[in-house]
Design a protein around this motif. Structure first.
Motif: not given
Length: 234
Positions: A1-11
């Protein structure tokens, strides 16, 4: 989860899910289960439309027919001229729109993010959004109620995992209508547990929605069979 490059889309997806469920649970206080679920099934119709403009999916004639048949079912079930309080119905439809958008985002993210990461992010979002309210609203439930709440969480987690995986392997516009099969269970459990008897318009609307689902499933099955035959011929 920390390494994810899609945090904005996930949020963004997690926020849509939180707001959708807040609307849905609020509406559940005023609607019987069959009404609630039937109105919520506007979501697959919205997903089909969004999949065209956002995902660029091609929607064949059968899916369009199913879309309009299902839309007619939702309108009949909502019965806007005969329902004295439209607020609960409106909340369910808002939840359906947000859930549809969340599914489109899920389809976009699934190509590069695992199902486990998406579920973990959504679960954390619910904790962050709801935890601050606990000191003011929490009432320790009796053991049976607590067990039922835990059961909701467990079954919802299993259902979400299967939904994430289905969207990973098939177009969103093809997957969405298959969720209509749970409509029958909503009618059954609403009657068995609470003796809820929906209005005739709900039965009529549910019938149209299920018909739309059958059209899509039948069309996809024929397409898969044709491809298999062509593949064997080659």
């Amino acid at each position: 989860l920390i390494k994810s490059r899609h945090k904005p889309a996930l949020m963004l997806r997690a926020a849509a899910m939180v707001i959708a469920w807040l609307c849905y649970y609020t509406a559940a206080r005023s609607l019987v289960l069959a009404d609630l679920v039937t109105l919520y099934y506007a979501a697959p119709l919205i997903i089909t439309v969004m999949s065209i403009y956002i995902l660029g999916e091609k929607v064949n004639g059968a899916r369009w027919v199913a879309l309009f048949v299902g839309l007619a079912g939702v309108i009949v079930a909502a019965n806007p001229t005969g329902r004295p309080d439209l607020l609960p119905a409106g909340l369910v439809l808002i939840a359906a729109c947000l859930w549809a958008w969340a599914n489109i985002l899920m389809r976009q993210i699934s190509s590069s993010e695992s199902t486990e990461v998406q579920m973990l992010f959504t679960g954390l979002a619910f904790c962050v959004a709801c935890a601050p309210a606990l000191p003011w609203i929490w009432e320790t439930p009796p053991p049976l109620t607590f067990a039922l709440m835990a059961g909701i969480g467990a079954f919802a987690a299993i259902g979400q995992y299967l939904m994430y995986e289905s969207v990973r392997h098939a177009p969103a516009s093809a997957v969405a209508p298959t969720s209509y099969t749970s409509l029958g269970w909503a009618f059954l459990w609403g009657w068995v547990i609470w003796a809820d008897i929906p209005e005739p318009t709900v039965f009529a609307g549910a019938g149209l929605i299920l018909l739309g689902s059958v059209i899509v499933v039948g069309s996809e099955w024929r397409r898969m069979r044709q491809r298999r035959i062509e593949g064997n011929g080659v």
